[in-house]
Design a protein around this motif. Structure first.
Motif, PDB file in Angstrom:
ATOM      1  N   VAL A 177       0.946  -1.333  -0.071  1.00  0.00           N
ATOM      2  CA  VAL A 177      -0.019   0.095   0.121  1.00  0.00           C
ATOM      3  C   VAL A 177       0.637   1.275   0.028  1.00  0.00           C
ATOM      4  CG1 VAL A 177      -1.478   1.412   1.212  1.00  0.00           C
ATOM      5  CG2 VAL A 177      -1.918  -1.030   0.913  1.00  0.00           C
ATOM      6  N   ALA A 178       1.996   1.276   0.882  1.00  0.00           N
ATOM      7  CA  ALA A 178       2.871   2.297   0.877  1.00  0.00           C
ATOM      8  C   ALA A 178       3.655   2.551  -0.695  1.00  0.00           C
ATOM      9  CB  ALA A 178       3.897   2.033   2.071  1.00  0.00           C
ATOM     10  N   GLU A 179       3.789   1.497  -1.314  1.00  0.00           N
ATOM     11  CA  GLU A 179       4.342   1.662  -2.499  1.00  0.00           C
ATOM     12  C   GLU A 179       3.444   2.341  -3.514  1.00  0.00           C
ATOM     13  OE1 GLU A 179       5.891  -2.456  -3.117  1.00  0.00           O
ATOM     14  OE2 GLU A 179       6.976  -2.148  -1.295  1.00  0.00           O
ATOM     15  N   TRP A 180       2.179   1.590  -3.697  1.00  0.00           N
ATOM     16  CA  TRP A 180       1.246   1.985  -4.473  1.00  0.00           C
ATOM     17  C   TRP A 180       0.846   3.656  -4.253  1.00  0.00           C
ATOM     18  CZ3 TRP A 180       0.411  -3.183  -5.107  1.00  0.00           C
ATOM     19  CH2 TRP A 180      -0.157  -3.801  -6.324  1.00  0.00           C
ATOM     20  N   ALA A 181       1.051   4.030  -2.709  1.00  0.00           N
ATOM     21  CA  ALA A 181       0.750   5.444  -2.478  1.00  0.00           C
ATOM     22  C   ALA A 181       1.729   6.354  -3.196  1.00  0.00           C
ATOM     23  CB  ALA A 181       0.708   5.734  -0.821  1.00  0.00           C
ATOM     24  N   VAL A 182       3.006   5.913  -3.244  1.00  0.00           N
ATOM     25  CA  VAL A 182       4.086   6.806  -3.869  1.00  0.00           C
ATOM     26  C   VAL A 182       3.558   7.118  -5.477  1.00  0.00           C
ATOM     27  CG1 VAL A 182       6.454   6.825  -4.989  1.00  0.00           C
ATOM     28  CG2 VAL A 182       5.876   5.966  -2.473  1.00  0.00           C
ATOM     29  N   ASP A 183       2.902   6.029  -6.232  1.00  0.00           N
ATOM     30  CA  ASP A 183       2.589   6.124  -7.245  1.00  0.00           C
ATOM     31  C   ASP A 183       1.293   6.961  -7.387  1.00  0.00           C
ATOM     32  OD1 ASP A 183       2.693   5.754 -10.338  1.00  0.00           O
ATOM     33  OD2 ASP A 183       1.243   4.047 -10.003  1.00  0.00           O
ATOM     34  N   ASP A 184       0.183   6.615  -6.569  1.00  0.00           N
ATOM     35  CA  ASP A 184      -0.863   7.190  -6.773  1.00  0.00           C
ATOM     36  C   ASP A 184      -1.051   8.837  -6.410  1.00  0.00           C
ATOM     37  OD1 ASP A 184      -2.067   5.267  -7.753  1.00  0.00           O
ATOM     38  OD2 ASP A 184      -3.133   4.524  -5.847  1.00  0.00           O
ATOM     39  N   LEU A 185      -0.240   8.857  -5.213  1.00  0.00           N
ATOM     40  CA  LEU A 185      -0.143  10.376  -4.803  1.00  0.00           C
ATOM     41  C   LEU A 185       0.906  11.344  -5.103  1.00  0.00           C
ATOM     42  CD1 LEU A 185      -1.147   9.570  -1.131  1.00  0.00           C
ATOM     43  CD2 LEU A 185      -2.590  10.298  -2.673  1.00  0.00           C
ATOM     44  N   TYR A 186       2.005  10.872  -5.793  1.00  0.00           N
ATOM     45  CA  TYR A 186       3.404  11.648  -6.181  1.00  0.00           C
ATOM     46  C   TYR A 186       3.373  11.555  -7.456  1.00  0.00           C
ATOM     47  CZ  TYR A 186       5.394  11.958  -1.469  1.00  0.00           C
ATOM     48  OH  TYR A 186       5.782  11.825  -0.241  1.00  0.00           O
ATOM     49  N   GLN A 187       3.040  10.352  -8.252  1.00  0.00           N
ATOM     50  CA  GLN A 187       3.195  10.108  -9.651  1.00  0.00           C
ATOM     51  C   GLN A 187       1.841  10.322 -10.626  1.00  0.00           C
ATOM     52  OE1 GLN A 187       6.217   9.235 -10.754  1.00  0.00           O
ATOM     53  NE2 GLN A 187       6.013   8.080 -12.632  1.00  0.00           N
ATOM     54  N   ASP A 188       1.028   9.520 -10.866  1.00  0.00           N
ATOM     55  CA  ASP A 188      -0.070   9.794 -11.633  1.00  0.00           C
ATOM     56  C   ASP A 188      -1.464   9.037 -11.389  1.00  0.00           C
ATOM     57  OD1 ASP A 188       0.714   7.246 -11.927  1.00  0.00           O
ATOM     58  OD2 ASP A 188       1.211   7.116 -13.914  1.00  0.00           O
ATOM     59  N   ALA A 192      -4.609  12.477  -6.506  1.00  0.00           N
ATOM     60  CA  ALA A 192      -4.163  13.950  -6.366  1.00  0.00           C
ATOM     61  C   ALA A 192      -3.416  14.329  -7.939  1.00  0.00           C
ATOM     62  CB  ALA A 192      -2.813  13.977  -5.392  1.00  0.00           C
ATOM     63  N   GLU A 193      -3.524  15.630  -7.958  1.00  0.00           N
ATOM     64  CA  GLU A 193      -2.988  16.175  -9.200  1.00  0.00           C
ATOM     65  C   GLU A 193      -1.546  15.818  -9.275  1.00  0.00           C
ATOM     66  OE1 GLU A 193      -4.304  17.511 -12.032  1.00  0.00           O
ATOM     67  OE2 GLU A 193      -6.156  17.177 -10.990  1.00  0.00           O
ATOM     68  N   PRO A 194      -0.875  15.299 -10.603  1.00  0.00           N
ATOM     69  CA  PRO A 194       0.379  14.866 -10.499  1.00  0.00           C
ATOM     70  C   PRO A 194       1.239  16.168 -10.698  1.00  0.00           C
ATOM     71  CG  PRO A 194      -0.887  14.429 -12.644  1.00  0.00           C
ATOM     72  CD  PRO A 194      -1.836  14.446 -11.768  1.00  0.00           C
ATOM     73  N   GLU A 195       2.484  16.200 -10.163  1.00  0.00           N
ATOM     74  CA  GLU A 195       3.204  17.368 -10.097  1.00  0.00           C
ATOM     75  C   GLU A 195       4.582  16.525 -10.611  1.00  0.00           C
ATOM     76  OE1 GLU A 195       2.141  20.709  -7.235  1.00  0.00           O
ATOM     77  OE2 GLU A 195       1.909  18.793  -6.293  1.00  0.00           O
ATOM     78  N   PRO A 196       4.910  16.182 -11.670  1.00  0.00           N
ATOM     79  CA  PRO A 196       6.190  15.570 -11.957  1.00  0.00           C
ATOM     80  C   PRO A 196       7.386  16.263 -11.544  1.00  0.00           C
ATOM     81  CG  PRO A 196       5.030  16.234 -14.126  1.00  0.00           C
ATOM     82  CD  PRO A 196       4.246  16.370 -12.851  1.00  0.00           C
ATOM     83  N   PHE A 264      12.508   3.794  -7.871  1.00  0.00           N
ATOM     84  CA  PHE A 264      12.484   5.360  -7.672  1.00  0.00           C
ATOM     85  C   PHE A 264      13.290   5.997  -8.963  1.00  0.00           C
ATOM     86  CE2 PHE A 264      11.647   5.729  -2.939  1.00  0.00           C
ATOM     87  CZ  PHE A 264      10.564   5.278  -2.986  1.00  0.00           C
ATOM     88  N   VAL A 265      14.159   5.265  -9.458  1.00  0.00           N
ATOM     89  CA  VAL A 265      15.019   5.746 -10.424  1.00  0.00           C
ATOM     90  C   VAL A 265      14.217   5.691 -11.731  1.00  0.00           C
ATOM     91  CG1 VAL A 265      16.779   5.445 -12.310  1.00  0.00           C
ATOM     92  CG2 VAL A 265      17.244   5.133  -9.766  1.00  0.00           C
ATOM     93  N   ALA A 266      13.121   4.699 -11.959  1.00  0.00           N
ATOM     94  CA  ALA A 266      12.288   4.874 -13.114  1.00  0.00           C
ATOM     95  C   ALA A 266      11.237   5.483 -12.838  1.00  0.00           C
ATOM     96  CB  ALA A 266      11.565   3.173 -13.083  1.00  0.00           C
ATOM     97  N   TYR A 267      10.826   5.957 -11.693  1.00  0.00           N
ATOM     98  CA  TYR A 267       9.706   7.012 -11.513  1.00  0.00           C
ATOM     99  C   TYR A 267      10.366   8.294 -12.071  1.00  0.00           C
ATOM    100  CZ  TYR A 267       6.355   4.166  -8.780  1.00  0.00           C
ATOM    101  OH  TYR A 267       5.496   3.080  -8.474  1.00  0.00           O
ATOM    102  N   ASN A 268      11.556   8.636 -11.794  1.00  0.00           N
ATOM    103  CA  ASN A 268      12.082   9.808 -12.182  1.00  0.00           C
ATOM    104  C   ASN A 268      12.059  10.034 -13.743  1.00  0.00           C
ATOM    105  OD1 ASN A 268      12.829  11.847  -9.905  1.00  0.00           O
ATOM    106  ND2 ASN A 268      14.177  10.093  -9.097  1.00  0.00           N
ATOM    107  N   GLN A 269      12.270   8.667 -14.371  1.00  0.00           N
ATOM    108  CA  GLN A 269      12.379   8.829 -15.649  1.00  0.00           C
ATOM    109  C   GLN A 269      10.960   9.105 -16.274  1.00  0.00           C
ATOM    110  OE1 GLN A 269      12.849   4.561 -17.325  1.00  0.00           O
ATOM    111  NE2 GLN A 269      14.054   5.458 -19.075  1.00  0.00           N
TER     112      GLN A 269
END
Length: 427
Positions: A177-188, A192-196, A264-269
């Protein structure tokens, strides 16, 4: 096009020898194509454990006696109880996706080895209570309802059929759930509105939450703690990692941290793609998928099972390649099933089918079929290489590789049924 008959891997059945995962799934490989279990099949050799003179004492490491009752339970913990082979939802053909209603093809992948709704509900209860009481007390009933509908506890139940321990399943579920939260709340995600442009600093803080830095005394440490307390994602990471340490060794916790650093490297990509509005070529996206996959969830297989793969085996390059490939297989399943969800919330969807469509100008159906072909080719590699590695390794490695196979089957079943991806009944 996928017009050739599709062969299927070993799946749970109700006949044949008791060669199941960890020795507790009667007939796991008893329904191979053609009827009875084939003893020469790679997965039969992988899952049946060590054989030969002097190996009887090792079977206690490989798993319980077939049909044995789990500690504290009154039934075999992994006897499959879900849909039989042949049910379209069970075999991988699960309705359609996308605005053009592309058909989801059957995949070369096992089914879940068990489906225990009561156990899945118990883990979901634990996860929703944890999120609502500890991580986000301000969460609305609708938000908690969506989390329950997603069924992350059910995912843990399906993917870890060698454990009936709600505490261990919930520990892995909290990390997921924490890992999915990184994607859902930080990424896309849709929370929340994504802010890359802010993703890099956020991920740096997220890594710090799971690998606490030794900051000097106040004011610096207190300033960091204030930021952490004000962010749901950071709170979830710290809480889930603290809880995981109750069940995993320091090596196992480090493995998860390592896998997430790669992700996290891939998320930045991907954030760079979003900022520049660029759709990557297929080759670049395939490399991306080797970093942004399901490895962080799958690496907890032995933690949930209550054992540890020897580090010299887990970090062997051949084993790492199998783990990474298994993670890619599962994320390609996600790429297919998440098409509707991503279409609703993201103008640009970075998934294997969408990248294929952008590069080759093919239809969504052709792109979904080609994604399934990539998946199947990689699955056959995992299948064959796992058998070879299990034959040469320790019983604990064999158990872990069998657990990866079970994880992929559970992940496929969950993706086909979770309301996160299919809020309406599939057509």
């Amino acid at each position: 096009m996928r017009d050739a008959p599709r062969s299927t891997p070993p799946v749970p059945g109700d006949g044949g020898a008791a060669l199941g995962l960890l020795g507790v799934v009667p007939g796991l490989l008893g329904s191979l194509p053609g009827g009875a279990a084939d003893p020469s099949h790679p997965l039969v050799r992988l899952l049946s454990g060590p054989t030969g003179l002097g190996t009887s004492s090792l079977r206690s490491l490989h798993g319980r006696t077939p049909g044995a009752t789990a500690p504290g339970g009154d039934r075999p913990p992994c006897v499959p109880t879900g849909s039989p082979r042949g049910d379209p939802a069970a075999s991988g053909h699960c309705g359609t996706v996308g605005s053009s209603k592309a058909r989801i093809p059957e995949l070369y992948c096992p089914d879940a080895l068990r489906d225990d709704p009561a156990l899945g509900d118990a883990v979901d209860d634990r996860l929703v209570r944890w999120w609502g009481e500890e991580i986000d007390p301000d969460a609305s009933p609708d938000q908690l309802g969506r989390m329950r509908d997603a069924g992350f506890g059910r995912l843990m139940m399906l993917c870890h059929p060698d454990s009936d321990d709600v505490d261990r399943l919930a520990a892995a579920g909290m990390c997921a759930v924490a890992e999915w939260a990184v994607d859902d709340l930080y990424q896309d995600g849709d929370e929340a509105e994504p802010e890359p442009e802010k993703l890099g600093p956020r991920l740096a803080l997220a890594y710090g939450a799971m690998s606490p830095a030794r900051l000097p005394p106040p004011p610096y440490l207190s300033q960091y703690e204030e930021v952490l307390r004000g962010d749901r994602v950071l709170r979830a990471i710290r809480s889930s990692w603290t809880n995981l340490a109750r069940y995993g060794t320091s090596v196992q916790v480090f493995r998860l941290r390592h896998e997430l650093a790669i992700m996290f490297v891939a998320y930045n990509q991907e954030a760079q793609w979003q900022i520049t509005r660029r759709m990557p070529p297929v080759w670049e996206f395939l490399l991306h998928r080797w970093e942004n996959a399901f490895c962080p969830c799958m690496v907890l297989t032995d933690v949930v099972g209550g054992y540890e793969v020897p580090p010299h085996e887990y970090f062997d390059p051949r084993v790492r390649r199998v783990v990474a490939t298994a993670g890619v297989c599962s994320v390609l399943v996600n790429d297919i099933h998440s098409l509707d969800k991503e279409e609703r919330i993201n103008e640009l969807d970075y998934s294997m089918p969408r990248v294929l469509m952008a590069e080759d100008g093919c239809s969504l159906q052709e792109a979904v079929d080609r994604t399934a072909d990539f998946h199947d080719e990689l699955m056959r590699y995992v299948e064959a290489e796992s058998a070879a590695l299990a034959a040469a390794g320790t019983p604990l490695l064999g158990r872990f590789l069998a657990g990866l196979w079970a994880w992929m089957g559970g992940g496929k079943t969950w993706h086909a049924s979770s309301k996160r991806y299919h809020p309406d009944p599939v057509s």
